[in-house]
Write a protein that holds these residues in place. Structure first.
Motif, PDB file in Angstrom:
ATOM      1  N   GLU A 244       2.390  -3.363  -9.200  1.00 28.29           N
ATOM      2  CA  GLU A 244       2.118  -4.159 -10.403  1.00 28.29           C
ATOM      3  C   GLU A 244       2.280  -5.631 -10.069  1.00 28.29           C
ATOM      4  O   GLU A 244       3.297  -6.058  -9.534  1.00 28.29           O
ATOM      5  N   GLY A 245       1.249  -6.419 -10.368  1.00 28.23           N
ATOM      6  CA  GLY A 245       1.299  -7.843 -10.082  1.00 28.23           C
ATOM      7  C   GLY A 245       1.996  -8.618 -11.188  1.00 28.23           C
ATOM      8  O   GLY A 245       1.944  -8.248 -12.364  1.00 28.23           O
ATOM      9  N   LYS A 246       2.671  -9.704 -10.798  1.00 24.08           N
ATOM     10  CA  LYS A 246       3.313 -10.566 -11.785  1.00 24.08           C
ATOM     11  C   LYS A 246       3.475 -11.955 -11.185  1.00 24.08           C
ATOM     12  O   LYS A 246       3.901 -12.101 -10.041  1.00 24.08           O
ATOM     13  N   TRP A 247       3.137 -12.991 -11.984  1.00 26.12           N
ATOM     14  CA  TRP A 247       3.127 -14.358 -11.474  1.00 26.12           C
ATOM     15  C   TRP A 247       3.958 -15.317 -12.324  1.00 26.12           C
ATOM     16  O   TRP A 247       3.977 -16.509 -12.046  1.00 26.12           O
ATOM     17  N   ASP A 248       4.667 -14.830 -13.334  1.00 25.51           N
ATOM     18  CA  ASP A 248       5.356 -15.745 -14.246  1.00 25.51           C
ATOM     19  C   ASP A 248       6.764 -16.107 -13.798  1.00 25.51           C
ATOM     20  O   ASP A 248       7.469 -16.852 -14.478  1.00 25.51           O
ATOM     21  N   GLY A 249       7.220 -15.551 -12.666  1.00 26.60           N
ATOM     22  CA  GLY A 249       8.530 -15.916 -12.139  1.00 26.60           C
ATOM     23  C   GLY A 249       9.686 -15.133 -12.696  1.00 26.60           C
ATOM     24  O   GLY A 249      10.838 -15.357 -12.327  1.00 26.60           O
ATOM     25  N   SER A 250       9.432 -14.186 -13.585  1.00 27.67           N
ATOM     26  CA  SER A 250      10.496 -13.370 -14.175  1.00 27.67           C
ATOM     27  C   SER A 250      10.385 -11.944 -13.634  1.00 27.67           C
ATOM     28  O   SER A 250       9.489 -11.197 -14.009  1.00 27.67           O
ATOM     29  N   PHE A 251      11.327 -11.581 -12.756  1.00 26.07           N
ATOM     30  CA  PHE A 251      11.235 -10.295 -12.060  1.00 26.07           C
ATOM     31  C   PHE A 251      12.494  -9.437 -12.234  1.00 26.07           C
ATOM     32  O   PHE A 251      12.772  -8.569 -11.415  1.00 26.07           O
ATOM     33  N   GLU A 252      13.250  -9.684 -13.313  1.00 24.25           N
ATOM     34  CA  GLU A 252      14.539  -9.021 -13.468  1.00 24.25           C
ATOM     35  C   GLU A 252      14.445  -7.504 -13.532  1.00 24.25           C
ATOM     36  O   GLU A 252      15.373  -6.792 -13.126  1.00 24.25           O
ATOM     37  N   ASP A 253      13.343  -6.958 -14.035  1.00 21.67           N
ATOM     38  CA  ASP A 253      13.223  -5.503 -14.181  1.00 21.67           C
ATOM     39  C   ASP A 253      12.548  -4.851 -12.978  1.00 21.67           C
ATOM     40  O   ASP A 253      12.121  -3.692 -13.049  1.00 21.67           O
ATOM     41  N   GLY A 254      12.471  -5.583 -11.868  1.00 18.77           N
ATOM     42  CA  GLY A 254      11.873  -5.025 -10.661  1.00 18.77           C
ATOM     43  C   GLY A 254      12.337  -5.802  -9.448  1.00 18.77           C
ATOM     44  O   GLY A 254      13.424  -6.395  -9.441  1.00 18.77           O
ATOM     45  N   THR A 255      11.537  -5.806  -8.418  1.00 18.63           N
ATOM     46  CA  THR A 255      11.828  -6.546  -7.189  1.00 18.63           C
ATOM     47  C   THR A 255      10.909  -7.749  -7.106  1.00 18.63           C
ATOM     48  O   THR A 255       9.703  -7.634  -7.327  1.00 18.63           O
ATOM     49  N   SER A 256      11.489  -8.905  -6.803  1.00 17.45           N
ATOM     50  CA  SER A 256      10.681 -10.113  -6.665  1.00 17.45           C
ATOM     51  C   SER A 256       9.664  -9.938  -5.538  1.00 17.45           C
ATOM     52  O   SER A 256       9.986  -9.383  -4.479  1.00 17.45           O
ATOM     53  N   PRO A 257       8.427 -10.404  -5.727  1.00 17.93           N
ATOM     54  CA  PRO A 257       7.440 -10.339  -4.637  1.00 17.93           C
ATOM     55  C   PRO A 257       7.933 -11.006  -3.360  1.00 17.93           C
ATOM     56  O   PRO A 257       7.523 -10.630  -2.266  1.00 17.93           O
ATOM     57  N   PHE A 258       8.825 -11.982  -3.504  1.00 18.92           N
ATOM     58  CA  PHE A 258       9.309 -12.727  -2.346  1.00 18.92           C
ATOM     59  C   PHE A 258      10.340 -11.942  -1.541  1.00 18.92           C
ATOM     60  O   PHE A 258      10.654 -12.297  -0.405  1.00 18.92           O
ATOM     61  N   ALA A 259      10.869 -10.872  -2.138  1.00 20.94           N
ATOM     62  CA  ALA A 259      11.880 -10.074  -1.441  1.00 20.94           C
ATOM     63  C   ALA A 259      11.259  -9.044  -0.506  1.00 20.94           C
ATOM     64  O   ALA A 259      11.917  -8.567   0.420  1.00 20.94           O
ATOM     65  N   TRP A 260       9.995  -8.683  -0.733  1.00 23.42           N
ATOM     66  CA  TRP A 260       9.367  -7.683   0.135  1.00 23.42           C
ATOM     67  C   TRP A 260       9.036  -8.292   1.490  1.00 23.42           C
ATOM     68  O   TRP A 260       8.462  -9.381   1.570  1.00 23.42           O
ATOM     69  N   ILE A 261       9.357  -7.593   2.543  1.00 23.59           N
ATOM     70  CA  ILE A 261       8.955  -7.998   3.891  1.00 23.59           C
ATOM     71  C   ILE A 261       8.399  -6.792   4.647  1.00 23.59           C
ATOM     72  O   ILE A 261       8.227  -6.832   5.862  1.00 23.59           O
ATOM     73  N   SER A 262       8.122  -5.714   3.901  1.00 18.67           N
ATOM     74  CA  SER A 262       7.624  -4.482   4.511  1.00 18.67           C
ATOM     75  C   SER A 262       6.930  -3.648   3.451  1.00 18.67           C
ATOM     76  O   SER A 262       7.296  -3.671   2.272  1.00 18.67           O
TER      77      SER A 262
END
Length: 697
Positions: free
Chosen positions: A237-255
């Protein structure tokens, strides 16, 4: 009586080696066999007695999908014959060896077989005796694309490229800016046990028929759709608004591995992703299925929302740049970078000359045939401006070759085009070079020239002409002639980079080249932006009115302090400085942007000792917090061969120095593994470091 099947053996590892599939983890327990189409495999059968070659009939039946049928290519029944050779371009079977009551059968898979999970049933009968006995083989059989097979449409005639674009499970996705590209390591993990079952689940959700799974064009188009969760409950699921509390931030994935793990275990779309995440998992999917694939980054990437081949900029009467048309006619944007994928295949559905690399994109930007998907668009057609060829070629062409059209609001509220900035986008298009991961940009390959011609070359002019001819809206736009006196020379000074906590200066130079006085309005501003180019915070704005005498020059600047931008940055820490200049006497309008990234603190990694197999080693991670606020919801992510860890960390104090975490690990095998460590928090994200170390026995 007909033969009874006592047991079967699919020679999982022996066949896998011949099929370039021996690295798949799911082969280890013997419950799965993985073959590539266009090649034969060996199949052992133990009967209750030796085979009578004259009277016994042995038939191998292979089926896939909910309603297998020979006419759809999803079912075949092969009478096993005692002969020397197989027919290579169709289903076939022969006895390869007889040893008592055990036989070895060789089965040829045609190069057009659907890529899917197949079931094998052994039928036995006896001439002159009624009845057929059936034995269902419990082993799941995956049949994949075969880029090593000349008769497969994904064939790639280069072993070095195959090792990179199919077999390499480690790579980079490129972010940053075109002036300072940054490659971040990404572990694709296409051979992990959860990947192939997850892909099949996604294909089922997409309702792609098993018959159509034989076609890499249809498969890659479907892959671009199932990667995002918008239409078919897909992978991320894509998200661009900067609020990722109910999931994992896109910036945290490295794999890709933890994404597929979560999807397989929950059967829910994984939260959250942005373009580089979609690109990373597409590489995983395609390479797992056997489609050569690479991640591609386009710096200054156009998002054209009205298929005009242009990006439209609007400046109101006060000299302010607007994010979109005030009447919502169009919402075009320029992404600082955008990441998509190239996949390699022939295009028998098109005229000759359009095979090779094809662009697909899993990021949900615009719908294509009523679904959020993009491609495959032949890269050669993009370069030629042949936007009517393939899928979504118009959209990809605009991403890399759009002109910027500037519209100005008049005093009576009307908008008119006052300037066109040609070739505004596609400043640099890159992918990872073939070979090992290297520091910095040493492993970056510039592929701009395969997507577009040199600007203003005869080939470029022809490509633009062809594209405009195919798009009615573009014809209307380019029919409008511009006539404007431009006798004030202007330059916005670029900012290469600053470190978080430093001030910076927005500066512009003006030179009146005319023989008359010029009255000039100048607006300088700084904005915090997402990598998509969307403004999230206004940092500073300064307006000045000056008069320049003939041949006079002037410099104007404004300083921006750390306190004015520190709490307004996006996760990528991108700032856009903008200058808008209006000359009263001539109506000359000039606007220019410069985007730069604020440099984040460095993450340091130190090892307690030289790593050795089966011996504990401690890694120490450390950094300084440059912010005057506490960091909360902190995690360290570690990704590498056989390492997939997310560690919850304590809160970090404001301006805390030498923030440290120690992690013990025990290498399992010798070699030179590459490992990426990433720190993320709610306030400060995407601090990464990649190291390659030597593990000895």
């Amino acid at each position: 009586m007909a033969l009874d099947v006592i047991s079967t053996h699919l020679y999982h590892m022996e066949n896998a080696v011949e099929h370039h599939a021996d690295r798949f983890e799911s082969l280890q327990d013997g419950s799965t066999a993985i073959f590539r189409r266009g090649q034969p495999f060996y199949f052992g059968i133990k009967f209750n007695r030796p085979v009578d070659k004259i009277k016994d009939i042995v038939r191998i039946v292979l089926v896939t999908g909910p309603a297998p049928a020979p006419a759809k290519g999803t079912s075949t029944a092969l009478i096993v014959k005692d002969k020397e050779d197989l027919v290579e371009d169709k289903w076939d079977a022969r006895f390869s060896n007889f040893t008592g009551s055990t036989v070895t059968v060789q089965v040829q898979i045609p190069p057009y077989a659907p890529v899917s999970v197949w079931k094998i049933i052994v039928h036995t009968a006896r001439k002159g005796v009624a009845g057929v006995k059936q034995h269902r083989v419990e082993t799941e059989v995956y049949i994949l694309f075969n880029p090593w097979c000349p008769n497969d449409t994904v064939y790639m005639d280069d072993e070095i490229k195959l090792n990179e674009y199919v077999l390499n499970d480690d790579g980079k996705v490129w972010q940053g800016t075109y002036k300072e590209p940054k490659g971040y390591q990404w572990f694709f993990g296409q051979f992990e046990a959860v990947v192939l079952p997850s892909i099949m689940m996604l294909l089922d959700r997409a309702s792609l028929s098993h018959q159509d799974r034989a076609d890499p064009v249809k498969m890659s188009r479907t892959i671009s759709a199932i990667t995002n969760a918008v239409d078919d409950y897909g992978l991320v699921e894509g998200k661009w608004d900067g609020s990722f509390e109910d999931g994992t931030s896109p910036f945290a994935w490295i794999s890709s591995t933890p994404i597929f793990d979560e999807f397989y275990n929950t059967q829910q779309p994984v939260k959250y992703g942005q373009c580089w995440v979609f690109s990373g998992v597409i590489v995983t999917i395609c390479r797992a299925l056997g489609i050569p694939c690479r991640s591609v980054t386009n710096y200054i990437s156009a998002h054209d929302t009205n298929t005009s081949l242009t990006i439209d900029m609007y400046i109101d009467i006060a000299g302010e740049k607007l994010d979109s048309h005030p009447g919502s006619y169009t919402n075009d944007s320029c992404w600082n970078f955008h990441v998509w994928n190239d996949v390699w295949m022939d295009r028998p559905d098109l005229s000759k000359g359009y095979g090779g690399w094809q662009s697909i994109d899993g990021t949900p930007q615009e719908t294509s045939d009523s679904m959020y998907r993009c491609g495959p668009a032949p890269v050669e057609a993009v370069k030629r401006g042949e936007v009517n060829i393939g899928y979504d070629t118009t959209f990809v062409y605009t991403e890399v070759r759009a002109d910027m059209c500037v519209f100005k609001e008049s005093e009576d509220g009307y908008w008119s085009r006052v300037k066109t900035l040609p070739n505004y986008v596609g400043k640099l298009i890159v992918t990872k070079k073939i070979g090992e991961i290297l520091p910095g940009t040493d492993d970056m390959e510039d592929i701009t020239d395969i997507y577009k011609n040199p600007f203003d070359s005869p080939e470029d002019k022809m490509a633009v002409k062809k594209a405009i001819k195919m798009v009615p809206i573009a014809q209307q736009i380019y029919d409008v002639e511009e006539s404007q006196i431009e006798d004030v020379e202007l330059k916005l000074f670029d900012i290469e980079q600053i470190t978080l906590g430093e001030s910076f200066k927005i500066a512009i130079s003006l030179h009146n080249t005319s023989t008359e006085q010029r009255t000039i309005s100048v607006v300088l501003s700084a904005l915090s932006i997402l990598y998509t180019g969307t403004t999230i915070n206004k940092v500073k704005r300064s307006q000045a009115n000056i008069v320049l005498n003939p041949n006079q020059s002037e410099n104007i600047h404004v300083y921006v302090k750390p306190s004015e931008y520190m709490d307004k940055l996006s996760a990528h820490s991108l700032i856009r400085i903008t200058a808008v200049v209006n000359v009263q006497e001539t109506g000359q309008l000039w606007s220019q942007d410069d985007d730069f990234a604020v440099q984040k603190p460095e993450l340091n990694i130190e090892l307690s000792s030289e790593p050795r197999v089966d011996e504990p080693c401690v890694a120490t991670f450390s950094f300084n917090n440059p912010l005057s606020v506490a960091l909360t919801e902190c995690t360290f992510s570690i990704e590498g061969p056989a390492i997939h860890r997310v560690i919850k960390f304590r809160n970090v104090l404001p301006n805390e120095k030498n923030v440290t975490h120690k992690e013990m690990f025990k290498p399992e095998k010798e070699g030179q593994p590459t490992v990426t460590v990433s720190f993320n928090s709610k306030q400060l994200t995407d601090i990464k470091k990649t190291i390659t170390t030597t593990v000895q026995l």
